[in-house]
Design an enzyme around this catalytic site. Structure first.
Site, PDB file in Angstrom:
ATOM      1  N   GLY A  55      15.935 -12.511  34.255  1.00 29.19           N
ATOM      2  CA  GLY A  55      14.590 -12.082  34.617  1.00 29.19           C
ATOM      3  C   GLY A  55      14.026 -12.963  35.705  1.00 29.19           C
ATOM      4  CB  CYS A  82      20.398 -15.567  34.009  1.00 29.56           C
ATOM      5  SG  CYS A  82      19.939 -16.430  35.522  1.00 29.56           S
ATOM      6  CE1 TYR A  83      12.155 -16.490  32.109  1.00 26.83           C
ATOM      7  CE2 TYR A  83      12.536 -14.929  30.319  1.00 26.83           C
ATOM      8  CZ  TYR A  83      11.708 -15.831  30.968  1.00 26.83           C
ATOM      9  OH  TYR A  83      10.445 -16.071  30.492  1.00 26.83           O
ATOM     10  CG  HIS A 169      23.791 -12.736  36.170  1.00 31.47           C
ATOM     11  ND1 HIS A 169      22.808 -12.063  35.479  1.00 31.47           N
ATOM     12  CD2 HIS A 169      23.148 -13.670  36.906  1.00 31.47           C
ATOM     13  CE1 HIS A 169      21.627 -12.561  35.782  1.00 31.47           C
ATOM     14  NE2 HIS A 169      21.791 -13.538  36.648  1.00 31.47           N
ATOM     15  CD  GLU A 171      24.780  -9.471  33.845  1.00 30.28           C
ATOM     16  OE1 GLU A 171      25.437 -10.361  33.257  1.00 30.28           O
ATOM     17  OE2 GLU A 171      23.647  -9.663  34.298  1.00 30.28           O
ATOM     18  CG  ASP A 227      23.369  14.329  36.121  1.00 34.07           C
ATOM     19  OD1 ASP A 227      24.555  13.951  36.036  1.00 34.07           O
ATOM     20  OD2 ASP A 227      22.534  13.797  36.869  1.00 34.07           O
ATOM     21  CE  LYS A 370      26.113  12.370  38.932  1.00 28.80           C
ATOM     22  NZ  LYS A 370      24.782  13.013  38.941  1.00 28.80           N
TER      23      LYS A 370
HETATM   24  N1  GLN Z   1      14.031 -16.868  37.061  1.00 28.77           N
HETATM   25  C1  GLN Z   1      15.062 -17.660  36.496  1.00 28.77           C
HETATM   26  C2  GLN Z   1      15.654 -18.604  37.543  1.00 28.77           C
HETATM   27  O1  GLN Z   1      15.332 -18.523  38.684  1.00 28.77           O
HETATM   28  C3  GLN Z   1      16.158 -16.758  35.941  1.00 28.77           C
HETATM   29  C4  GLN Z   1      16.875 -15.990  37.003  1.00 28.77           C
HETATM   30  C5  GLN Z   1      17.753 -14.904  36.429  1.00 28.77           C
HETATM   31  O2  GLN Z   1      17.646 -14.529  35.282  1.00 28.77           O
HETATM   32  N2  GLN Z   1      18.584 -14.332  37.281  1.00 28.77           N
HETATM   33  O3  GLN Z   1      16.462 -19.453  37.213  1.00 28.77           O
END
Ligand code: GLN
Length: 514
Positions: A55, A82-83, A169, A171, A227, A370
């Site tokens: 986030g 991450c966040y 990340h 994903e 779809d 999709k």
């Molecule tokens: N905002 C947070 C940071 O800058 C998390 C970033 C993210 O989740 N990609 O570290």
């Protein structure tokens, strides 16, 4: 049957839908909910595991999205990304702050292979990072399991409590072994068995639709696109004769498309859809006259669609349900139900008028991407040439004509688009390019033709490659093909004297023009 389920808690990250996607690729069902969802509701869903997304905010700031600490005490494994990882550490007593060196892009990460997350991962592995903040110190009880030269805590875990944190990340496909890591979380940490498949999506949807619809009458908005075709065939398998499919020719279809759709789904085709074609071209042109604002055009087209359906519904007697072929990227981009920003309102989602004269709307494909829809289509026995059809948005050429829509402009873009598609197919590129079409710019410029001055429109050609339609890159079409298309368009299509090729990727562009 109740499928195993992983819940993704959305904190506004860019790649949240990809997390759900990767989990499903591991054959485990997955749903995304806002971080605002109450913990009692989350508990009631009985998930096997919970994933907290990335986030844009900073976990240590007072007004940033947060969650009750109780989430970490449910005995359900939690993976923070991450966040999500920063929030986990922040809430549990670690230290998160602005990083002295921010990391962005592919970074080599050293991992501890004794972790359940990394057992089959290389010791040095390329991961995708995108952060300004970092975990300076993991929370008490956590063991650090990965680091980079600039990031002391690239991963941490407390296996006893089932808590795992990744700064990068997994994903995103740039994280080379990310899918392995998510699979390890889902199977090794959460103990999932993998009981979800595309075919069980078809089966369980049919059951769910039957349970919901009962003896009710169902009306389906069939556009002939992938779809809505998949949605229609799914519904016909579920409720048979209770289904009526209405195809509105809104005058914004590709060249000859109305007749082609009728040939496949109409009474002489292989399906039994109670197919009705409504020729409403003029009605749409009248409503669109003088309107130039893209969102307004989308709303008008969406609204007029619903009106036409209501009228048809009245003719066939009381209708209880309306089916729409909305798919997941439509929902995300419309900013409905998620934490991400509104990119554009989708005609099936944001464009609905407040008053709709049906009991309920059914959107059986709302959670699918999709290519998942295509898999479901094949599963349902829909022929390949239909399943792999070019995507075509609900508002049709209405959003490929910049500015006011008129019958004349529709004719121009239809003819140009037909030439473009013909030449792409002739060059053997039709299956390798994700999506390609012609659009009509609102620009007119001076040209010369037959020694005479012209002042005519410019056509834009678009072609993109994409896997999931969330991001895309302009396709590299051989120049000879572009040249041929250009010369045919200016020669064969009246009132066009220039052709442009759009080199923009998504982001920052979108695939469509409005
Ligand atoms: N905002 C947070 C940071 O800058 C998390 C970033 C993210 O989740 N990609 O570290």
């Amino acid at each position: 049957m109740q499928h195993e389920k992983i819940i993704v808690m959305d904190f506004g990250g860019q790649y949240n839908q990809l997390i759900a996607r990767r989990v499903r690729e591991c054959n485990v069902y997955c749903e995304i909910y806002s971080y605002k969802r109450d913990i009692e509701e989350i508990k009631a869903m009985n998930p096997k595991g919970i994933i907290l997304t990335g986030g844009p905010n900073s976990a240590y700031e007072a007004d940033s999205p947060t969650y009750s600490k109780e989430l970490f005490e449910l005995g359900i494994p939690v993976l923070g990304i991450c966040y999500g990882s920063q929030l986990m550490m922040h809430l549990l007593g670690g230290h998160v702050c602005k990083a002295p060196v921010r990391e962005y892009g592919k970074i080599e990460v050293a991992v501890d292979r004794s972790s359940a997350m990394f057992g089959d991962v290389s010791e040095q592995t390329i991961c995708w990072m995108s952060h300004n903040d970092y975990i300076e110190k993991a929370a008490p009880g956590f063991k650090v399991t990965a680091h980079t030269p600039d990031c002391p805590v690239a991963a941490a875990e407390d296996p006893e409590r089932g808590l795992y944190a990744l700064q990068f990340h997994p994903e995103v496909l740039h994280t080379q072994e990310g899918t392995k890591m998510l699979s390890n979380f889902v199977y090794k940490v959460c103990g999932c068995k993998g009981d979800w498949r595309m075919d069980s999506f078809v089966e369980s949807s049919i059951e769910a639709i039957r349970a919901k619809v009962g003896n009710g009458k169902v009306l389906c908005a069939l556009s002939g696109g992938v779809d809505s075709s998949v949605a229609a065939v799914l519904l016909s398998k579920a409720v048979g004769q209770q289904l009526t499919c209405v195809f509105v020719d809104h005058g914004l279809l590709r060249k000859n498309e109305g007749d082609e759709v009728e040939a496949v789904f109409g009474p002489s085709g292989p399906y039994n859809l109670n197919f009705i074609r409504v020729n409403a071209q003029q009605r749409f042109y009248d409503k669109l006259a003088g309107v130039t604002e893209p969102e307004k055009k989308r709303k008008i087209i969406g609204e007029e669609f619903i009106r036409v359906f209501e009228e048809e519904a009245k003719k066939i007697g009381a209708v209880d349900f309306l089916v729409q072929g909305t798919i997941y990227p439509d929902v995300v981009e419309s900013g409905v139900g998620g934490e991400s920003a509104v990119i554009k309102s989708h005609h099936n989602v944001g464009g609905l008028p407040d008053y709709v004269d049906f009991k309920e709307i059914i959107e059986p494909l709302r959670d699918l991407f999709k290519d998942e829809v295509r898999k479901a289509g094949l599963e349902l026995g829909i022929p390949e040439y239909l399943v792999y059809r070019q995507p075509f948005p609900g508002p049709g050429l209405g959003i490929r004509i910049i500015g006011e829509v008129t019958a004349e402009k529709v004719r121009i873009v239809q003819d140009a688009d037909a030439i473009y598609r013909e030449e792409i197919a002739a060059a053997g590129l039709d299956r390798s390019i994700g999506q390609y079409f012609a659009a009509l710019t609102n620009m007119r410029s001076v040209g010369v033709m037959g020694d005479e001055r012209t002042y005519d429109y410019a056509v834009a050609l678009r072609a993109v490659n994409t896997v999931d339609f969330m991001t895309a890159e302009a396709a590299e079409i051989p120049y000879s093909v572009l040249q041929k298309v250009t010369s045919r368009i200016v020669n064969e299509v009246a009132h066009v004297n220039r052709v442009f090729y759009d080199c923009t990727s998504k982001p920052p562009g979108t695939i469509e023009f409005e």
